[in-house]
Design an enzyme around this catalytic site. Structure first.
Site, PDB file in Angstrom:
ATOM      1  N   ASN A 142      -3.237   1.234  -0.020  1.00  0.00           N
ATOM      2  CA  ASN A 142      -3.549   2.710  -0.010  1.00  0.00           C
ATOM      3  C   ASN A 142      -4.885   3.256  -0.044  1.00  0.00           C
ATOM      4  OD1 ASN A 142      -0.889   3.830  -0.715  1.00  0.00           O
ATOM      5  ND2 ASN A 142      -0.915   2.625  -2.491  1.00  0.00           N
ATOM      6  N   HIS A 202      -4.364  11.287  -1.625  1.00  0.00           N
ATOM      7  CA  HIS A 202      -2.751  12.491  -2.461  1.00  0.00           C
ATOM      8  C   HIS A 202      -3.540  13.024  -3.633  1.00  0.00           C
ATOM      9  CE1 HIS A 202      -0.496   8.395  -1.516  1.00  0.00           C
ATOM     10  NE2 HIS A 202      -0.485   9.197  -0.433  1.00  0.00           N
ATOM     11  N   HIS A 210      -6.451   5.905  -0.967  1.00  0.00           N
ATOM     12  CA  HIS A 210      -5.412   7.256  -0.446  1.00  0.00           C
ATOM     13  C   HIS A 210      -5.842   7.770  -1.956  1.00  0.00           C
ATOM     14  CE1 HIS A 210      -3.636   5.539   2.755  1.00  0.00           C
ATOM     15  NE2 HIS A 210      -2.463   6.543   3.099  1.00  0.00           N
ATOM     16  N   GLU A 260       5.637  -3.812  -3.850  1.00  0.00           N
ATOM     17  CA  GLU A 260       3.813  -3.391  -4.608  1.00  0.00           C
ATOM     18  C   GLU A 260       3.380  -3.684  -5.871  1.00  0.00           C
ATOM     19  OE1 GLU A 260       1.415   1.006  -2.917  1.00  0.00           O
ATOM     20  OE2 GLU A 260       2.812   0.831  -4.851  1.00  0.00           O
ATOM     21  N   GLU A 265      -5.188   6.393   9.119  1.00  0.00           N
ATOM     22  CA  GLU A 265      -4.896   5.233   8.872  1.00  0.00           C
ATOM     23  C   GLU A 265      -5.475   4.272   9.485  1.00  0.00           C
ATOM     24  OE1 GLU A 265      -3.022   4.908   6.298  1.00  0.00           O
ATOM     25  OE2 GLU A 265      -2.046   6.736   6.156  1.00  0.00           O
ATOM     26  N   ARG A 269       0.062  -5.422  -2.457  1.00  0.00           N
ATOM     27  CA  ARG A 269       0.574  -4.087  -1.608  1.00  0.00           C
ATOM     28  C   ARG A 269      -0.421  -3.169  -1.364  1.00  0.00           C
ATOM     29  NH1 ARG A 269       6.840  -2.266   1.193  1.00  0.00           N
ATOM     30  NH2 ARG A 269       5.904  -0.324   1.708  1.00  0.00           N
ATOM     31  N   LYS A 305       9.153   2.488   2.341  1.00  0.00           N
ATOM     32  CA  LYS A 305       8.909   3.190   1.086  1.00  0.00           C
ATOM     33  C   LYS A 305       9.148   4.364   1.732  1.00  0.00           C
ATOM     34  CE  LYS A 305       4.253   2.424  -1.390  1.00  0.00           C
ATOM     35  NZ  LYS A 305       2.781   2.917  -1.376  1.00  0.00           N
ATOM     36  N   LYS A 354       0.583  -4.529   8.153  1.00  0.00           N
ATOM     37  CA  LYS A 354       1.134  -4.138   7.499  1.00  0.00           C
ATOM     38  C   LYS A 354       2.428  -4.361   7.262  1.00  0.00           C
ATOM     39  CE  LYS A 354       3.572  -0.002   5.123  1.00  0.00           C
ATOM     40  NZ  LYS A 354       2.938   1.820   5.722  1.00  0.00           N
ATOM     41  N   HIS A 370      -2.581  14.403   6.350  1.00  0.00           N
ATOM     42  CA  HIS A 370      -2.837  13.561   5.686  1.00  0.00           C
ATOM     43  C   HIS A 370      -3.833  12.650   6.152  1.00  0.00           C
ATOM     44  CE1 HIS A 370      -1.473   9.597   3.412  1.00  0.00           C
ATOM     45  NE2 HIS A 370      -1.317   9.229   4.014  1.00  0.00           N
ATOM     46  N   ARG A 380      25.106   5.266  -2.538  1.00  0.00           N
ATOM     47  CA  ARG A 380      23.820   4.597  -3.103  1.00  0.00           C
ATOM     48  C   ARG A 380      23.098   3.158  -2.182  1.00  0.00           C
ATOM     49  NH1 ARG A 380      28.547   5.764  -6.304  1.00  0.00           N
ATOM     50  NH2 ARG A 380      27.245   6.398  -8.360  1.00  0.00           N
TER      51      ARG A 380
END
Length: 346
Positions: free
Chosen positions: A225, A232, A228, A217, A179, A221, A137, A207, A249, A115
């Site tokens: 993206n 994606h 993206h 997010e 990026e 935030r 992330k 960032k 990517h 955990r």
């Protein structure tokens, strides 16, 4: 050597940038660490980037397979079972050494094993150094889409060793440059004439500021993206249906930036001159700007609908009079028409 702090109160952490930053590991390791489990890939080992990296406590090394297809629940399960087989406890620390795939998987494993246990990212690719390793992330892909299973779990530290960039092949450089092109629209962009350490630091600073303002997010935030949503979708479509696309990517992000600019123009948010600026930035990084020749608009929209920003709608991060920001409820007709303008089959 530069150091930038991600300000998150008790969970704040340093990002160390420069040649040889990996050798700072023992300094940034949590003081409570009993043992370390390095998580890396064979290419990193073969390049020698683990040589002489001493965490100052006993350690073992776990090598995970390379490639986006292995950023999966199968790899995640194998890794966490390796943790269990080696008796890792919550007092131990996971150290991810590699690119974005390694930091994403190792970070997710650290977030969920017992955990939650501490982890440190040692970023060895440009993509990881300017984006993936920073911000907490973590996650893996599903066949249905990119990064659909994961958690927010901040590292204890990030080491961006610019020396490791010397071994990157051209396509890996493209991953990071996509990026960097994105950051050109989010703040004081890095400039090609700057030293690589300064370029990475400029991206990290942008960032870090955004993550500090919106860690989970909720809204702001999402600007990270930019480009993206389509990126994606292209990557997800390429997993099984279009393996011949072979898009990295950063290359997909570059195409996504052009698409986002064209969509924003269609919606009246920006003008042709701003679209041309997007094309110039992407071109300056020698990145692609066109869809794969057999792209199908409806297929890509299906993947866009699974995007994590979406709230049962089509949500995009778009440029506009107030800068780059999330835009919800974009009409599907506009999304399809813009894809058609870029050559997608309808």
């Amino acid at each position: 050597m530069r150091e930038i702090k991600v300000e998150l109160g008790e969970r704040s952490y340093p990002v160390v940038i420069g040649d040889g930053a990996r050798f700072e590991l023992s300094r940034v390791l949590p003081a409570s660490a009993d043992r370390v489990m390095f998580v890396t890939q064979q290419a990193v080992v073969d390049a020698g980037w683990l040589d002489r990296v001493d965490p100052g406590v006993p350690y073992k090394v776990s090598v995970i397979p390379d490639g986006e297809a292995n950023k999966s629940l199968v790899t995640f399960e194998t890794l966490t079972r390796t943790f269990a087989a080696n008796g890792l406890s919550r007092a131990d620390v996971v150290v991810a050494v590699g690119g974005g795939i390694v930091t994403d998987i190792a970070g997710f494993a650290a977030a969920t094993y017992h955990r939650g246990m501490a982890y440190v990212n040692v970023a060895t690719t440009l993509l990881a150094q300017v984006d993936a390793a920073i911000g907490g992330k973590t996650g893996v892909n599903l066949p249905e889409g990119k990064n659909l299973v994961g958690a927010f779990w901040q590292p204890a530290a990030v080491l961006c060793d610019t020396e490791t960039l010397t071994s990157l092949p051209p396509r890996e450089w493209a991953c990071g440059k996509g990026e960097m092109a994105k950051y050109a629209f989010l703040g004081e962009a890095p400039r090609p004439e700057q030293e690589m350490e300064e370029q990475v630091a400029r991206c990290v600073a942008i960032k870090a500021e955004v993550v500090a303002a919106d860690e989970l997010e909720g809204d702001r935030r999402m600007v990270l993206n930019y480009g993206h949503t389509l990126a994606h979708a292209l990557e997800a479509a390429g997993f099984e249906a279009h393996p011949d696309w072979d898009l990295r990517h950063g290359e997909a992000v570059a195409i996504g930036l052009i698409y986002a600019a064209l969509l924003a123009q269609r919606l009246g948010r920006i003008d042709e001159a701003r679209v041309a600026e997007h094309r110039a930035v992407v071109g300056a990084y020698d990145l692609p700007s066109s869809l794969p020749p057999d792209a199908v608009a409806a297929e890509l929209v299906t993947f866009m609908g699974r995007d994590k920003k979406a709230h049962q709608d089509l949500t995009f991060v778009l440029d506009g009079p107030n800068g780059v920001e999330p835009v919800r409820g974009v009409a599907e007709a506009d999304v399809l028409a813009t894809l058609a303008d870029m050559g997608a089959a309808t």
